[in-house]
Enzyme design. Structure first.
Site, PDB file in Angstrom:
ATOM      1  N   HIS A 138       4.050   5.952  -8.002  1.00 47.65           N
ATOM      2  CA  HIS A 138       4.492   7.239  -7.438  1.00 47.65           C
ATOM      3  C   HIS A 138       5.843   7.703  -7.994  1.00 47.65           C
ATOM      4  CE1 HIS A 138       1.080   6.546  -5.063  1.00 47.65           C
ATOM      5  NE2 HIS A 138       1.472   7.006  -3.904  1.00 47.65           N
ATOM      6  N   HIS A 179      -6.224  10.916   3.545  1.00 47.62           N
ATOM      7  CA  HIS A 179      -4.836  11.255   3.159  1.00 47.62           C
ATOM      8  C   HIS A 179      -4.928  11.929   1.789  1.00 47.62           C
ATOM      9  CE1 HIS A 179      -0.678  10.747   2.058  1.00 47.62           C
ATOM     10  NE2 HIS A 179      -0.805   9.593   1.447  1.00 47.62           N
ATOM     11  N   GLU A 225      -2.506  12.488  -0.568  1.00 45.65           N
ATOM     12  CA  GLU A 225      -1.643  12.184  -1.706  1.00 45.65           C
ATOM     13  C   GLU A 225      -2.554  11.863  -2.895  1.00 45.65           C
ATOM     14  OE1 GLU A 225       1.449   9.304  -0.846  1.00 45.65           O
ATOM     15  OE2 GLU A 225       2.696  10.088  -2.472  1.00 45.65           O
ATOM     16  N   ASP A 275      -2.951   9.890  -5.315  1.00 48.02           N
ATOM     17  CA  ASP A 275      -3.549   8.616  -5.716  1.00 48.02           C
ATOM     18  C   ASP A 275      -4.889   8.395  -5.015  1.00 48.02           C
ATOM     19  OD1 ASP A 275      -1.829   8.450  -3.473  1.00 48.02           O
ATOM     20  OD2 ASP A 275      -1.704   6.291  -3.602  1.00 48.02           O
ATOM     21  N   HIS A 305       1.692   7.209   6.206  1.00 50.77           N
ATOM     22  CA  HIS A 305       3.081   7.527   6.000  1.00 50.77           C
ATOM     23  C   HIS A 305       3.331   8.995   5.703  1.00 50.77           C
ATOM     24  CE1 HIS A 305       3.204   7.577   1.353  1.00 50.77           C
ATOM     25  NE2 HIS A 305       1.952   7.563   1.705  1.00 50.77           N
ATOM     26  N   ASP A 328      -3.296   4.078   3.429  1.00 47.38           N
ATOM     27  CA  ASP A 328      -2.108   3.418   2.872  1.00 47.38           C
ATOM     28  C   ASP A 328      -1.624   2.244   3.723  1.00 47.38           C
ATOM     29  OD1 ASP A 328      -1.568   4.739   0.459  1.00 47.38           O
ATOM     30  OD2 ASP A 328      -0.688   6.435   1.521  1.00 47.38           O
ATOM     31  N   TYR A 365       5.622  -3.376  -1.073  1.00 42.90           N
ATOM     32  CA  TYR A 365       4.945  -2.129  -0.691  1.00 42.90           C
ATOM     33  C   TYR A 365       5.566  -1.580   0.587  1.00 42.90           C
ATOM     34  CZ  TYR A 365       0.884   0.833   0.479  1.00 42.90           C
ATOM     35  OH  TYR A 365       0.039   1.874   0.807  1.00 42.90           O
ATOM     36  N   HIS A 417      -5.036   0.391  -0.998  1.00 40.89           N
ATOM     37  CA  HIS A 417      -4.365  -0.297  -2.110  1.00 40.89           C
ATOM     38  C   HIS A 417      -4.467  -1.805  -1.863  1.00 40.89           C
ATOM     39  CE1 HIS A 417      -2.530   3.393  -3.590  1.00 40.89           C
ATOM     40  NE2 HIS A 417      -2.088   3.651  -2.373  1.00 40.89           N
TER      41      HIS A 417
HETATM   42 FE1  FEO Z   1       0.360   7.938   0.264  1.00 41.87          FE
HETATM   43 FE2  FEO Z   1      -1.458   5.702  -1.489  1.00 41.87          FE
HETATM   44  O1  FEO Z   1      -0.740   7.371  -1.089  1.00 41.87           O
END
Ligand code: FEO
Length: 402
Positions: free
Chosen positions: A24, A79, A81, A83, A146, A165, A193, A226
């Site tokens: 990121h 989510h 974002e 990724d 998050h 996440d 992380y 992840h």
């Molecule tokens: Fe908040 Fe894995 O993106």
């Protein structure tokens, strides 16, 4: 990689990114990362999350080994974002889903980031439950865990929590499950992380875990977006307890000395401060900001409640990497810390005071005055540095209840 069955008809179909080292663009990811997506085969075939845009082909390859991608009926975006949503536009074009589910804030992000014209978006709120055949999926909003749009999906009949996440780790490896790794390996990745991404939302972590407990949700599997998946009772307990520990930020009797030197004087001071910690029997590591990233400092803080910062003064202020490190740390809001500041100077020497002020703003306990030394530290200066280490060590021990 091939798709991996997590439970009957529930598959991991994500991508392992062995290349990424700058997660990121704010956190080093020395072990790479993964973008986990999950496919559930039922009366309605459901894809939970996608992957980063550059891993689109990998996602499609994995889905295609199980079903024709065009037979995906629903897509859940926990989510937005990128990724997790980067591959979404191409997946929507390919699959032509009947519905795309997201949270109310997810709708805002989705329509801002992508051209969603014609997308069959359905907003779900906290606690909404859908039937997909033999299974039911409940959505729980986890705002600011998050991002404002974050939610998790709970597959009731299989007791699987797709946690997005939350509970992630930056790991790229052939293993998909926590029981195929050592807890030591996982803890290292989980700490890095957590401390670089989740830390400011620690109160929300505790609230979410308490809420899941109150709801009595039975969880056999925690499947984050992840890293590896937790599928044994021991590993589910391990990740939940680890998160509780991280969020609590209880004092830990270890220290880190973070420094940035111009001509070597501040480095000598750093070494002497570390000697002070060692003399006080507090294990101490050194981080040189000329060679390490500010995310390395946060990762180290997962084990250390004392952090002493040293910088040479350049143009009446700390050096640039130190400024960046302090700014990064402020945003991540660490709690329960003891600190100190030091540094050399050639002209005026404002850096240690400025660092101490930054630490005071972050509510660090500062048991000693900032220490500055003209250019090349002599024996007295180095003795003062050792005392600084000892003083901070004493305050840390008191904080730890010794
Ligand atoms: Fe908040 Fe894995 O993106």
């Amino acid at each position: 990689m091939r798709p991996v069955e997590v439970k009957k008809d529930i598959y991991w179909v994500g991508a392992v990114d062995y290349d990424i080292r700058n997660f990121h663009h704010y956190s080093r990811s020395p072990e790479g990362s993964t973008y986990n997506a999950y496919l559930v085969k039922d009366k309605k075939n459901v894809l939970f999350d996608t992957v980063n845009a550059h891993e689109f082909d990998e996602l499609v390859k994995h889905i295609s080994e199980i079903i024709d991608p065009e037979s995906i009926d629903y897509i859940v975006c926990n989510h937005l974002e990128q990724d997790h949503s980067g591959a979404l536009p191409r997946i929507v074009r390919l699959c032509k889903p009947e519905k795309i589910f997201c949270s109310p804030m997810g709708l805002k992000s989705m329509t801002n980031i992508y051209d969603t014209t014609g997308w069959p978006i359905e907003v779900v709120k906290d606690g909404d439950r859908i039937e997909i055949g033999k299974r039911h999926v409940t959505f729980l909003e986890t705002r600011m865990l998050h991002w404002p749009d974050s939610m998790v999906s709970y597959i009731e009949e299989d007791r699987v929590l797709i946690s997005n996440d939350a509970f992630g780790q930056n790991i790229a490896c052939p293993q998909r499950f926590a029981d195929e790794c050592t807890h030591e390996q996982l803890l290292t990745a989980m700490k890095g992380y957590y401390y670089n991404i989740v830390l400011p939302y620690s109160a929300n972590v505790l609230k979410t875990i308490a809420r899941v407990t109150e709801m009595g949700l039975a969880i056999d599997v925690i499947a984050p977006d992840h890293g590896v998946i937790f599928r044994t009772p021991e590993d589910v307990a391990f990740v939940l307890n680890s998160y509780k520990d991280f969020a609590a930020q209880k004092p830990m009797k270890r220290a880190v000395v973070v420094y940035e030197s111009m001509w070597g004087g501040t480095a000598k001071m750093a070494s002497a401060v570390a000697d002070g910690f060692e003399a006080a029997d507090v294990p101490c590591t050194l981080i040189n900001l000329q060679t390490c990233h500010c995310s390395d400092v946060m990762t180290a803080m997962a084990d250390a409640s004392a952090v002493v910062f040293g910088s040479a003064t350049r143009n009446n202020m700390p050096m640039a990497n130190m400024m960046a490190c302090l700014a990064n740390m402020k945003g991540l809001r660490p709690l329960n810390r003891v600190g100190g500041a030091f540094g050399t100077y050639g002209w005026s020497g404002e850096a240690p005071k400025m660092i101490a002020q930054a630490l005071a703003d972050m509510k660090f306990d500062l048991p000693a005055e900032p220490l500055k030394c003209y250019f090349n530290p002599g024996a007295d200066d180095l003795a003062a540095c050792r005392r600084l280490g000892e003083d901070v060590a004493a305050a840390l021990k008191a904080k730890c209840g010794e």
